[in-house]
Design an enzyme around this catalytic site. Structure first.
Site, PDB file in Angstrom:
ATOM      1  N   ARG A   1      67.376  13.087  66.655  1.00  0.00           N
ATOM      2  CA  ARG A   1      68.792  13.199  66.318  1.00  0.00           C
ATOM      3  C   ARG A   1      69.306  14.555  66.750  1.00  0.00           C
ATOM      4  O   ARG A   1      68.653  15.582  66.539  1.00  0.00           O
ATOM      5  CB  ARG A   1      69.016  13.019  64.792  1.00  0.00           C
ATOM      6  CG  ARG A   1      68.935  11.571  64.316  1.00  0.00           C
ATOM      7  CD  ARG A   1      70.123  10.768  64.827  1.00  0.00           C
ATOM      8  NE  ARG A   1      70.085   9.369  64.432  1.00  0.00           N
ATOM      9  CZ  ARG A   1      69.563   8.394  65.150  1.00  0.00           C
ATOM     10  NH1 ARG A   1      68.988   8.659  66.315  1.00  0.00           N
ATOM     11  NH2 ARG A   1      69.595   7.148  64.721  1.00  0.00           N
TER      12      ARG A   1
ATOM     13  N   GLU B   1      78.148  13.532  71.071  1.00  0.00           N
ATOM     14  CA  GLU B   1      77.793  12.608  72.153  1.00  0.00           C
ATOM     15  C   GLU B   1      79.015  11.800  72.589  1.00  0.00           C
ATOM     16  O   GLU B   1      79.625  11.127  71.765  1.00  0.00           O
ATOM     17  CB  GLU B   1      76.663  11.683  71.693  1.00  0.00           C
ATOM     18  CG  GLU B   1      75.363  12.433  71.428  1.00  0.00           C
ATOM     19  CD  GLU B   1      74.208  11.507  71.060  1.00  0.00           C
ATOM     20  OE1 GLU B   1      74.416  10.270  70.956  1.00  0.00           O
ATOM     21  OE2 GLU B   1      73.088  12.006  70.876  1.00  0.00           O
TER      22      GLU B   1
ATOM     23  N   HIS C   1      71.092   9.639  75.572  1.00  0.00           N
ATOM     24  CA  HIS C   1      70.629   8.906  74.387  1.00  0.00           C
ATOM     25  C   HIS C   1      70.022   7.549  74.776  1.00  0.00           C
ATOM     26  O   HIS C   1      70.514   6.479  74.421  1.00  0.00           O
ATOM     27  CB  HIS C   1      71.757   8.705  73.387  1.00  0.00           C
ATOM     28  CG  HIS C   1      71.269   8.489  71.978  1.00  0.00           C
ATOM     29  ND1 HIS C   1      71.957   8.920  70.868  1.00  0.00           N
ATOM     30  CD2 HIS C   1      70.142   7.907  71.498  1.00  0.00           C
ATOM     31  CE1 HIS C   1      71.295   8.605  69.768  1.00  0.00           C
ATOM     32  NE2 HIS C   1      70.180   7.990  70.135  1.00  0.00           N
TER      33      HIS C   1
END
Length: 581
Positions: free
Chosen positions: A288, A317, A335
């Protein structure tokens, strides 16, 4: 005198409080109607309901993102209607969510408190993936909505990406590939290092951390780690030596983090901890964004304290600040941890199967805010939940007002209750905690409601000491004094054995209309009580007195109906409470 009318049902008790006063008079006599006797059977016929997670009904589910088609197929094959709507705005989700019992999301849908508060019928939020950062779990818990993830769906994919980044850091693979595309042939610039013999520090030794360890050990790496939950003897079986973070930092050539994002892990790698590491340490984060302090990482890279970073996740993000992405020693991905065909198929199937298993009352997997329910699907556990709720309701009836207790302690005893302490504590609180702003206490939200009410909760388990059946003892402290009760399950029915240090001669079946009162010993008590109750049109169905026959003690009477006014008992008793279970 105190009166509580408490009707205990699925979702928790509902109380109506009436006047109270203190009165005095004599009395004592003992007869009984044991569990399973005529009065108990009569009360059974009225029907008893309790918190039973197997009865959750999920008839309609909204899937708001792209998931494997087998997710929809599995749900529909089990009688659940499915609607798929992708790229919904928050306003659209708020307007539509009231029509569904369940919601399935990935990471893009933000299930905010506003969405949850608009979800009048929602019982489940299913996250097809691991993290639930995009779900307001606290708001969902308060509304008794189960938040469920797929804890193992992307384990292999995330572990493999971590390993890929570790290898890429050691040999500068992405940078060398980009150089080649630019027409260059620069062998010296991309001099790397072997992984063999190097020390890998794994912070977070759950499923993903374990898989990373086993794979990197194949390269001859020495694996050390830290985890506050997984026991060292367990990780030793995987070849990972556990130690404190203070011991871990200076030993590592590479560090990879696999923890959830929570207050204790935000900025886990920062200026201070980078300073404790070997110069040139390389770090990887596929967990994370925010676990590694991004500004501190930039400084460590610039100074050479950090020799490289592999990042799949960021605080923002997509990140607007490109100082890390543009750094030549950083390998970054958008990601991609769970972005494999296999992981997406697995997560979609897993969430559908978990929903079906829960609805059918078979099992509960991945409930991040309702772990207490995981062991509540057996008949035995349902009986214990009824016992806990009923004991809590009895103790609540002893309080002189709706003021909550300040402390509740539960001790379970006996092998049959060894694994039940967690949900028993929640069940007791269901009986004790008041409704708050429309929130009805139940096993999912009651610990949060108790905390909001300022109730300190403690639970423990002890050996049986030769006692055959399991026992639960609840002690409650309030501004008006201390109270306690002991209960058990006999013949499949919850029974009360003791109230406020008065141990009853016969177990009291915790069902129907019950009157508890405190009075002095008197042989004529039952006769006098029957006369007063009869004058009010109320019949005695059972009566249990205390083993001790001296002093002011508690008695219990099963009634055909609750008294309209407890002051009717004024000539006979010192204190009284009544409730319907």
């Amino acid at each position: 005198m105190r009166e509580r009318r408490a009707h205990v049902g699925r979702g928790g008790p509902s109380y109506v409080t009436h006047n109270h006063s203190t009165i005095t008079s004599p009395g004592n006599q003992t007869t009984h109607n044991p569990p399973g006797g005529p009065a108990a059977k009569h009360r059974e016929q009225r029907g008893q309901k309790s918190t039973k997670m197997a009865s959750i009904s999920i008839r309609t589910v909204l899937i708001s993102e792209s998931v494997d088609p087998r997710c929809r197929t599995t749900l529909e094959e089990n009688g659940i209607r499915v609607t798929e709507k992708q790229n919904m705005t928050e306003a659209e989700l708020i307007a539509d969510i009231k029509n569904y019992d369940g919601l399935v999301v990935r990471s893009a849908t933000k299930v905010t408190a506003a969405v949850i508060n608009a979800a009048d019928n929602l019982k489940l939020i299913g996250r097809a993936g691991t993290g639930v950062d995009n779900v307001d779990v606290e708001a969902a818990t308060r509304k008794s909505i189960i938040v469920m993830n797929t804890p193992s769906g992307n384990t292999i994919s995330a572990a493999e990406l971590t390993c890929a980044l570790l290898m890429s850091l050691s040999r500068h693979v992405p940078q060398a590939a980009m150089s080649m595309k630019q027409g260059k042939w620069d062998r010296k610039k991309f001099m790397g290092a072997e992984l063999y013999g190097k020390v890998l520090g794994i912070v977070g030794l759950g499923r993903i951390g374990k898989e990373v360890a086993s794979r990197m050990q194949s390269f001859g790496m020495k694996t050390i780690g830290y985890d506050p939950i997984t026991p060292p003897e367990v990780t030793a079986g995987w070849g990972v030596l556990q130690m404190s973070l203070e011991e871990l930092w200076p030993q590592c050539d590479y560090i990879t983090v696999h923890t959830p994002l929570m207050p204790s892990t935000v900025g886990l790698l920062n200026d201070e901890t980078f300073g404790k590491c070997k110069k040139g340490v390389k770090v990887v984060n596929c967990a994370r964004g925010g676990i590694i302090d991004e500004a501190a990482l930039v400084r460590a890279l610039q100074s050479g304290q950090c020799g490289g970073a592999g990042l799949d996740v960021f605080v923002e993000e997509p990140p607007k600040d490109r100082s890390l992405i543009d750094h030549p020693s950083v390998i970054s991905c958008p990601h991609l941890g769970a972005s494999t065909k296999e992981a997406q198929a697995r997560c979609g199937m897993d969430i559908a199967q978990q929903i079906v298993e829960m609805v059918k009352g078979r099992n509960l997997v991945g409930a991040v805010n309702a772990q207490v329910l995981a062991n509540t699907f057996s008949q035995e556990s349902q009986q214990l939940i009824k016992l806990g709720e009923a004991v809590g309701a009895v103790l609540k009836s002893c309080l002189p007002s709706n003021t909550p207790p300040s402390r509740v302690e539960l001790n379970t005893k006996g092998d049959s209750m060894k694994s039940s302490t967690g949900y028993m504590m929640s069940a007791v609180l269901v009986g004790l905690v008041n409704r708050q702003s429309g929130c009805c206490p139940n096993l999912i939200n009651v610990l949060s409601l108790a905390k909001e009410s300022g109730i300190t909760v403690n639970q423990s388990h002890s050996a049986s000491d030769g006692v055959a059946e399991g026992l639960c003892k609840v002690e409650m402290t309030a501004s008006s004094g201390s109270y306690n009760a002991v209960g058990s399950v006999r013949g499949g029915m919850p029974v009360l054995l003791q109230l406020n240090d008065s141990r009853f001669r016969q177990p009291i079946s915790l069902s129907g209309n019950l009157l508890f009162f405190k009075a002095s010993a008197d042989p004529q008590l039952l006769t006098s009580l029957a006369g007063l109750l009869g004058a009010e049109g109320v019949q005695i169905e059972s009566f249990s007195g205390p083993e001790n026959r001296t002093g002011d003690l508690w008695y219990c009477v099963g009634l055909s109906s609750l008294l309209k006014d407890l002051s009717t008992l004024k000539p006979l008793v010192n204190d009284a409470a009544q409730l319907s279970i």
